[in-house]
Design a protein around this motif. Structure first.
Motif, PDB file in Angstrom:
ATOM      1  N   PRO A   9      29.938 -36.858  22.248  1.00 15.37           N
ATOM      2  CA  PRO A   9      31.252 -37.135  21.675  1.00 15.37           C
ATOM      3  C   PRO A   9      31.233 -38.099  20.505  1.00 15.37           C
ATOM      4  O   PRO A   9      32.019 -37.964  19.576  1.00 15.37           O
ATOM      5  N   TYR A 172      33.202 -37.825  27.014  1.00  8.86           N
ATOM      6  CA  TYR A 172      34.429 -38.150  26.300  1.00  8.86           C
ATOM      7  C   TYR A 172      34.234 -39.458  25.537  1.00  8.86           C
ATOM      8  O   TYR A 172      33.347 -40.252  25.851  1.00  8.86           O
ATOM      9  N   THR A 204      37.967 -37.591  21.776  1.00  8.34           N
ATOM     10  CA  THR A 204      37.277 -36.324  21.878  1.00  8.34           C
ATOM     11  C   THR A 204      36.713 -36.132  23.270  1.00  8.34           C
ATOM     12  O   THR A 204      36.533 -37.090  24.030  1.00  8.34           O
ATOM     13  N   ALA A 205      36.439 -34.879  23.620  1.00  8.60           N
ATOM     14  CA  ALA A 205      35.854 -34.552  24.923  1.00  8.60           C
ATOM     15  C   ALA A 205      34.999 -33.306  24.767  1.00  8.60           C
ATOM     16  O   ALA A 205      35.237 -32.473  23.885  1.00  8.60           O
ATOM     17  N   ASP A 217      38.971 -32.378  19.956  1.00 11.55           N
ATOM     18  CA  ASP A 217      39.363 -33.728  19.594  1.00 11.55           C
ATOM     19  C   ASP A 217      40.790 -33.743  19.087  1.00 11.55           C
ATOM     20  O   ASP A 217      41.335 -32.723  18.639  1.00 11.55           O
TER      21      ASP A 217
END
Length: 373
Positions: A9, A172, A204-205, A217
């Motif tokens: 991430p 994440y 984000t993830a 994201d």
């Protein structure tokens, strides 16, 4: 401390927010330099029958330099030539962009990344306010895809911080970026222009589910007020963006699908005489993009890919109606060794803008060489 790889991430966040720095720290990754050439030609046919053609050729030099464990530098500079044929005349402009340098360092077992960058004013400034401005206005059209939209700016810097965690199959992270933009003279005898600073935040993830790699994201940016000789003239509205990407990897091929959304707020324009707000309108409309890329392994170290994509840009409140642009492309990548690789690409664009009143056609040819050392 020796590291294996910084968590995905953080790479994703900072590559989105930093235009020239990927901010990736990988243990024992060799330094590398990339020389890339782009040829772009766009044609706009307006209702009067006038054909406007913008041609751009760019040479981009960028690179990555590992300084020590968990510490790296990246750099970027471009040379661009533009020619505009707008029916009643023809003009051109060429010159360098600014040199950008980004330094990044990871901490806490690669869960935190701090980065600082500088924009050195090596690019062309003090442009001709008549002939050069016409080209710059064409380069600013949001429906055109171009690798170089501006030349020299002022001395600037950015500060970035990101953190990432891993929980089972999920990764994440969060990040923030502050961009300081220094003043400069964009046009000859046009006064000192001071762009507003910008602050961005991003989350984000990423996860792998049933052999498909998902990542996404969301981000939000706010901008300061632009000034000319100390007077307020313009303030860009806030911007929200979101994207989602899915990658299906296989032995013989891989498929990548992505979507993106950009929601833009209204901009403010100020009176040059008394500083009051003259207007609050969207210069660019909200945007929705999607693409599908399928890549095939055609030999050892070789990959051939096809691409289709679409951009929908909603109505601008200032000057243009809705835009619809479609992309069709192909690219070829060849790794001759661990230290030398080649990539070639071709994209054709077609569509319209201003409620189909202006037809748009474009072509991009690109080639690049990467050398590791």
């Amino acid at each position: 401390m020796q590291t294996k790889k910084i968590i995905l991430p953080v790479i994703f966040i900072l590559s989105v927010l930093a235009s020239s720095a990927e901010s990736q720290i990988v243990y024992q990754q060799p330094g590398s330099s990339i020389l890339k050439f782009h040829y772009n030609r766009w044609t706009l046919d307006d209702p009067s029958g006038t054909e406007n053609i913008i041609l751009q050729r760019t040479v981009i030099f960028s690179g990555f330099l590992p300084l020590r464990d968990n510490f790296e530098a990246r750099y970027y500079i471009a040379q661009g030539y533009n020619n505009l044929d707008y029916g009643s005349g023809e003009t051109d402009i060429s010159g360098l962009s600014d040199l950008r340098i980004q330094m990044s360092h990871s901490f806490v077992k690669d869960q935190i990344l701090l980065s600082a960058g500088v924009n050195l004013p090596t690019g062309k400034r003090e442009l001709d306010p008549v002939t050069d401005r016409a080209i710059i206005e064409f380069l600013s059209f949001d429906f055109l895809s171009l690798p170089m939209r501006r030349y020299g700016e002022g001395l600037g810097f950015n500060l970035q911080a990101g953190g990432a965690k891993e929980a089972g199959r999920f990764k994440y992270g969060l990040s923030a970026v502050y961009d300081y933009c220094g003043k400069y003279e964009p046009y000859s005898d046009g006064g000192d222009y001071d762009p507003g600073d910008a602050i961005s935040a991003n989350a984000t993830a990423a996860a792998t589910i049933r052999k498909i790699d998902y990542s996404g994201d969301i981000g939000f940016s706010v901008f300061g007020t632009d000034q000319l000789d100390g007077d307020n003239i313009y303030k860009q509205g806030p911007q929200f963006n979101a994207r989602l990407m899915a990658v299906y990897p296989a032995d013989k091929y891989s498929a990548t699908f992505g979507i993106r959304m950009i929601l833009r707020g209204r901009n403010k324009r100020y009176s040059v005489t008394d500083g009051v707000i003259d207007s609050q309108l969207k210069k660019y409309g909200d945007e929705f993009d999607s693409f599908l890329r399928i890549a095939y392994n055609v030999g050892k170290g070789s990959q051939l890919a096809g691409l289709v994509g679409m951009r929908q840009i909603l109505t601008s409140e200032e000057y243009l109606g809705k835009s619809s642009i479609y992309h069709f492309g192909a690219d070829f990548n060849k790794s001759f060794s661990e230290r030398f690789s080649l990539d070639l690409g071709l994209i054709y664009h077609t569509g319209s803008t201003d409620y189909d009143d202006i037809d748009i056609r474009g072509i991009q040819v690109a080639g690049g060489l990467r050398v590791a050392y």
